[in-house]
Design an enzyme around this catalytic site. Sequence first.
Site, short mmCIF file in Angstrom:
data_model
loop_
_atom_site.label_atom_id
_atom_site.label_comp_id
_atom_site.label_asym_id
_atom_site.label_seq_id
_atom_site.Cartn_x
_atom_site.Cartn_y
_atom_site.Cartn_z
N SER A 153 0.94 -1.25 -0.04
CA SER A 153 0.13 -0.09 -0.21
C SER A 153 0.74 1.48 0.04
O SER A 153 1.90 1.34 -0.86
CB SER A 153 -1.06 -0.24 1.25
OG SER A 153 -1.99 0.91 1.12
N ASP B 163 -8.98 -3.82 -5.78
CA ASP B 163 -8.48 -3.42 -4.47
C ASP B 163 -9.39 -2.06 -4.35
O ASP B 163 -9.55 -1.23 -5.00
CB ASP B 163 -7.08 -3.01 -4.78
CG ASP B 163 -6.20 -2.70 -3.47
OD1 ASP B 163 -6.64 -1.85 -2.71
OD2 ASP B 163 -5.21 -3.08 -3.43
N HIS C 266 -7.33 -5.74 -0.36
CA HIS C 266 -6.31 -4.66 -0.38
C HIS C 266 -4.93 -5.42 -0.49
O HIS C 266 -4.79 -6.20 0.41
CB HIS C 266 -6.31 -3.82 0.52
CG HIS C 266 -5.42 -2.86 0.53
ND1 HIS C 266 -4.83 -2.10 -0.73
CD2 HIS C 266 -4.34 -2.12 1.51
CE1 HIS C 266 -3.97 -1.07 -0.33
NE2 HIS C 266 -3.69 -1.14 0.93
#
Length: 567
Positions: free
Chosen positions: A280, A508, A536
């Site tokens: 991320s 996502d 995610h």
Amino acid sequence: MRTSSRPPRPARDPRPQGRTAPTGPGPGPGPDPGGRTPDGPALGERGPRNHPTGDRRTRGLRALGVLLTATALLVTGCSAGGSAPGGSMVAPHAGSTPEELTRYYGQKLTWRDCEPTGFQCAKLRAPLDYRRPGSGGIELAVARKEATGPGERIGSLLVNPGGPGGSAVGYLRSYAGVGYPDDVRARYDMVAVDPRGVAGSEPVRCLDGKEMDAYTQTDVTPDDRGEQDRLVGAFRTFAKGCESRSARVLPHVSTEETARDMDILRAALGDRKLTYVGASYGTFLGATYAGLFPDRVGRLVLDGAMDPSLPARRMNEDQTAGFETAFTAFAKDCVRRTTCPLGREAATAGAKLKTFLRALDREPVRTGKPGRRLGESLAMTGVIAAMYDEGAWPRLRSALTAGIDKRDGTGLLALSDGYYERGSDGEYGNLMFANAAVNCLDLPPAFTTPAEAAEAVPAFEKASPVFGEGLAWSALNCAYWPFGATGGPQRIEAKGADPILVVGTTRDPATPYRWAEALAAQLDSGTLLTYEGDGHTAYGRGSTCVDSTIDRYLLTGTPPADGKRCS
């Protein structure tokens, strides 16, 4: 994220965090709800925590990454998306070490045993201000788990779960150091450093527990001028609290400064090149490092990728659309079940949820916590938190059923509290504070006035009829930050770097798939690995194809063919 078995998840595991959406009251990009990577709107980013299910290895990985994501929800937007027209380029540093940084690059780490058993901890010194390295330093918390063998040690593997604001040291201790695949841990020393302003590295603090409770309940869908003024007041109070409690470190927590800290750590570890797995927001950090030090890039895995070339508004709009995509997937799954509280048709599930949220805006409902009621902002944050990982969907169904049918907000409040890192003592972790601090330095604000935010609401609602209004207003938070942004949208090419593996998940919610496509295309040596699935990030989510591909790259340095797809 990998393939080996992993220990049971800790009660509050870290997750990858993304840096999406603004940090403000209400839903927004931020930490993920389960702890796995990596961002979202609401008070509190570029990721809440998830509570995924599945085998122990998969659960641990997921928990990590989503923070970026969950935390991001509440924080401010970062950069990600497509190329920004006329955007600048990250320029690499000269190959030699500047004389004024020699004492930092030449330091030796002093390791000591620390908890849990088998881990070692140390402090790394870095300049507080790289423009004036002689003006003072900052101590950063570092931890490692030495390679277990058998097999020849390859070097150090640095990990970061995202956020911004996620504790990399916490992630290492609770998951990466014990849950990464056996063969990866056998060949690498597993290492983490808490970024400046986070957890053990002079953490940013902004509000006490009661103040943060009030902040997270602020209405992020203002119906009139008075409610707009109260929202702006909440943003101002948050920013002033950060300045008053963290004035020394607050101007110096940008992603570029943290990337430069990583290069000092690389040198202190004795590694010629950096090997790294970032989830991320951790992908933005890793890409920034590659842009600054392309000749020092080893094996980089950027999972749940962000694109650094977009301005904050575009990034927030893209993330808003990502949460809508995730909610659509949740709704389709929900309506197939007799226990679904959103009806029998996926097409109308969003409208039913919006009706419920609007009712909470008018009249909050009870929870199992004395003195705390669930209003629209906390409920929206709870729903968004569950979007980070499909393993949290059963919990969300149950929480929505209680809220809609019984006017009991206990379940949604628990999801929201997890996203915000609110402890049972009423105090909050550092994640949301650091998330806002980093995001507001990295990019100029998405909006500078309430009028700009109000004007953008229709575009955000087009991206997400359910979440759009709240996420648009949450993106206003950085307008009141005490320090101007030091960064901006930039393309990162990292010419001359070794192959870099960029990983994107097609549905996502926090880091939309097209961001991974954009980053892989920007990087001169980027290779794109696609996971066709929900949630995610991808590493350690149960796809043998994804896990074995990443493991092979880490162990041999051989990336997959560009464009490889896994399910």
